[in-house]
Design an enzyme around this catalytic site. Sequence first.
Site, PDB file in Angstrom:
ATOM      1  N   LYS A 114       0.868  -1.193   0.000  1.00  0.00           N
ATOM      2  CA  LYS A 114       0.000   0.000   0.000  1.00  0.00           C
ATOM      3  C   LYS A 114       0.889   1.223   0.000  1.00  0.00           C
ATOM      4  O   LYS A 114       2.036   1.173   0.465  1.00  0.00           O
ATOM      5  CB  LYS A 114      -0.892   0.015   1.253  1.00  0.00           C
ATOM      6  CG  LYS A 114      -2.106   0.907   1.136  1.00  0.00           C
ATOM      7  CD  LYS A 114      -3.260   0.176   0.490  1.00  0.00           C
ATOM      8  CE  LYS A 114      -4.490   1.065   0.370  1.00  0.00           C
ATOM      9  NZ  LYS A 114      -5.660   0.299  -0.051  1.00  0.00           N
TER      10      LYS A 114
HETATM   11  P1  NAD Z   1     -13.244   7.838  -2.484  1.00  0.00           P
HETATM   12  O1  NAD Z   1     -12.222   8.869  -2.261  1.00  0.00           O
HETATM   13  O2  NAD Z   1     -13.792   7.638  -3.850  1.00  0.00           O
HETATM   14  O3  NAD Z   1     -14.473   8.054  -1.489  1.00  0.00           O
HETATM   15  C1  NAD Z   1     -14.304   8.185  -0.109  1.00  0.00           C
HETATM   16  C2  NAD Z   1     -15.644   8.589   0.469  1.00  0.00           C
HETATM   17  O4  NAD Z   1     -15.538   8.647   1.898  1.00  0.00           O
HETATM   18  C3  NAD Z   1     -16.118   9.962   0.011  1.00  0.00           C
HETATM   19  O5  NAD Z   1     -17.505   9.918  -0.245  1.00  0.00           O
HETATM   20  C4  NAD Z   1     -15.838  10.833   1.231  1.00  0.00           C
HETATM   21  O6  NAD Z   1     -16.695  11.961   1.300  1.00  0.00           O
HETATM   22  C5  NAD Z   1     -16.114   9.854   2.351  1.00  0.00           C
HETATM   23  N1  NAD Z   1     -15.552  10.272   3.632  1.00  0.00           N
HETATM   24  C6  NAD Z   1     -14.286  10.695   3.886  1.00  0.00           C
HETATM   25  N2  NAD Z   1     -14.156  11.023   5.183  1.00  0.00           N
HETATM   26  C7  NAD Z   1     -15.360  10.792   5.749  1.00  0.00           C
HETATM   27  C8  NAD Z   1     -15.886  10.955   7.071  1.00  0.00           C
HETATM   28  N3  NAD Z   1     -15.110  11.398   8.058  1.00  0.00           N
HETATM   29  N4  NAD Z   1     -17.170  10.623   7.302  1.00  0.00           N
HETATM   30  C9  NAD Z   1     -17.965  10.166   6.302  1.00  0.00           C
HETATM   31  N5  NAD Z   1     -17.548  10.006   5.044  1.00  0.00           N
HETATM   32  C10 NAD Z   1     -16.255  10.315   4.772  1.00  0.00           C
HETATM   33  O7  NAD Z   1     -12.581   6.472  -1.924  1.00  0.00           O
HETATM   34  P2  NAD Z   1     -12.956   4.981  -2.288  1.00  0.00           P
HETATM   35  O8  NAD Z   1     -12.026   4.515  -3.351  1.00  0.00           O
HETATM   36  O9  NAD Z   1     -14.429   4.869  -2.475  1.00  0.00           O
HETATM   37  O10 NAD Z   1     -12.516   4.237  -0.938  1.00  0.00           O
HETATM   38  C11 NAD Z   1     -13.381   4.135   0.192  1.00  0.00           C
HETATM   39  C12 NAD Z   1     -12.890   3.010   1.090  1.00  0.00           C
HETATM   40  O11 NAD Z   1     -12.857   1.797   0.317  1.00  0.00           O
HETATM   41  C13 NAD Z   1     -11.461   3.170   1.634  1.00  0.00           C
HETATM   42  O12 NAD Z   1     -11.402   2.571   2.903  1.00  0.00           O
HETATM   43  C14 NAD Z   1     -10.627   2.363   0.655  1.00  0.00           C
HETATM   44  O13 NAD Z   1      -9.405   1.938   1.219  1.00  0.00           O
HETATM   45  C15 NAD Z   1     -11.569   1.214   0.400  1.00  0.00           C
HETATM   46  N6  NAD Z   1     -11.289   0.490  -0.829  1.00  0.00           N
HETATM   47  C16 NAD Z   1     -11.255   1.100  -2.035  1.00  0.00           C
HETATM   48  C17 NAD Z   1     -11.007   0.355  -3.177  1.00  0.00           C
HETATM   49  C18 NAD Z   1     -11.053   0.962  -4.545  1.00  0.00           C
HETATM   50  O14 NAD Z   1     -10.969   0.208  -5.526  1.00  0.00           O
HETATM   51  N7  NAD Z   1     -11.231   2.260  -4.693  1.00  0.00           N
HETATM   52  C19 NAD Z   1     -10.746  -1.017  -3.077  1.00  0.00           C
HETATM   53  C20 NAD Z   1     -10.807  -1.630  -1.820  1.00  0.00           C
HETATM   54  C21 NAD Z   1     -11.080  -0.858  -0.711  1.00  0.00           C
END
Ligand code: NAD
Length: 424
Positions: A114
């Site tokens: 990561k």
């Molecule tokens: P993103 O940046 O597209 O979205 C993140 C979301 O979280 C946004 O809507 C943001 O407003 C919200 N957020 C941030 N801080 C917050 C808070 N304090 N309270 C409420 N909402 C809050 O990110 P993503 O890619 O959707 O990732 C989200 C989660 O999924 C992370 O934990 C990431 O590690 C995990 N993840 C992502 C992927 C991927 O392919 N993108 C894969 C596996 C896991």
Amino acid sequence: MNEPLSYVQPTPESPWGTYLGQIDRVLPYLGPLARWAETLRRPKRSLIVDVPIELDDGRIAHFEGYRVQHSLTRGPGKGGVRYHPDVTLEEVMALSAWMSIKNAAVNLPYGGAKGGIRVDPKKLSIKELERLTRRYTSEIGIIIGPNQDIPAPDVNTNAQVMAWMMDTYSMNVGATATGVVTGKPIHLGGSLGRVKATGRGVFVTGREAARRLGLSLEGARVAVQGFGNVGSAAAELFHQAGAKIVAAQDHTGSVVNARGLDLADLIPHVRRTGGVAGFAGGEAIADEDFWGVDCDILIPAALEGQLRPERAGRVRARLILEGANGPTTPSADDILNDRGILVVPDVICNAGGVTVSYFEWVQDFSSFFWTEDEINLRLDKIVVNALKHIWDTADRHKIPLRTATFAVACERILLAREERGLYP
Ligand code: NAD
């Protein structure tokens, strides 16, 4: 004999401390392989880099960047890159370790890695973001590569950031290397279906878990925290399956509508305004009240450590789907288990993203690209099979799905460790 690592000071509820606790819980199910378990408590390689860039107004700004390769035992490192002001070495270590577990849980031929930069990307112009990405890529270039470690998008990074990373790496090695990152734009070797793959995996695991619970998706009420890449894609798929999205929360606020939020309006609203706040098709509620919303399925899809004990006590859902990585603290996890709420853990729930990243990497190597239907079908099959194996393990040992996922994954990693033996 084995002293704790000197460079992080985890607490039981901090990300690395949470991960260490999860390893402790799985030890009784590892048999003789447990003698290798210490390797899981020590990232193989942690790189901290200084990322200086020139801002548009001529000032120089420095940012702290990281790339941690937790394990390379089963194959190259694989895991996303996060841009967020709260990123720390400890957080990146935990996220890289969860990638090792996730990749092994779905049996992908990868280790776990990561990366991240401690930065608020919303304060940078697009040109500054590009300079930041390019310098960071050059700095970590000594340990990444199509056969070494393959980054992907995570919080606040996307296909454009991956295109800059691919271009920078390619310029440095003197040849176009599409396989160095996944989550790229389609015409640069990206894969169809990748953008929504993580949300799709959340949906697939949710569909299987709901079936086992006897919960029909038709009319099921779903609450989603985090309306970004993962949360919004999962919400759309649940909606298509007949469920109602009754609440959504992101960093701008929380909205509810017991009759269901209209995603055809909400998604463009979020794209236009940057968040769910101010959405006319729902009622605004206090952020803490989001956790007590009456629903059947709760999907935390924002950041880690969101489901804390006081919030876990309020949850009314029967099923929790961990779209985010590490969203539930260990003590909240105990409360949810005691309350009989089924948790599909992050390390299998959100594995759809890395599964399609694996497809992208394979397609890049062969320069032969699959249709979106092929990708979605293969994703469904891999995730369903992995979840079934995990569920059988959970039933056999009478343990929660999280411990069962760790048991399946750690056994694969440590078996590979034992078979490879120690060098030299
Ligand atoms: P993103 O940046 O597209 O979205 C993140 C979301 O979280 C946004 O809507 C943001 O407003 C919200 N957020 C941030 N801080 C917050 C808070 N304090 N309270 C409420 N909402 C809050 O990110 P993503 O890619 O959707 O990732 C989200 C989660 O999924 C992370 O934990 C990431 O590690 C995990 N993840 C992502 C992927 C991927 O392919 N993108 C894969 C596996 C896991």
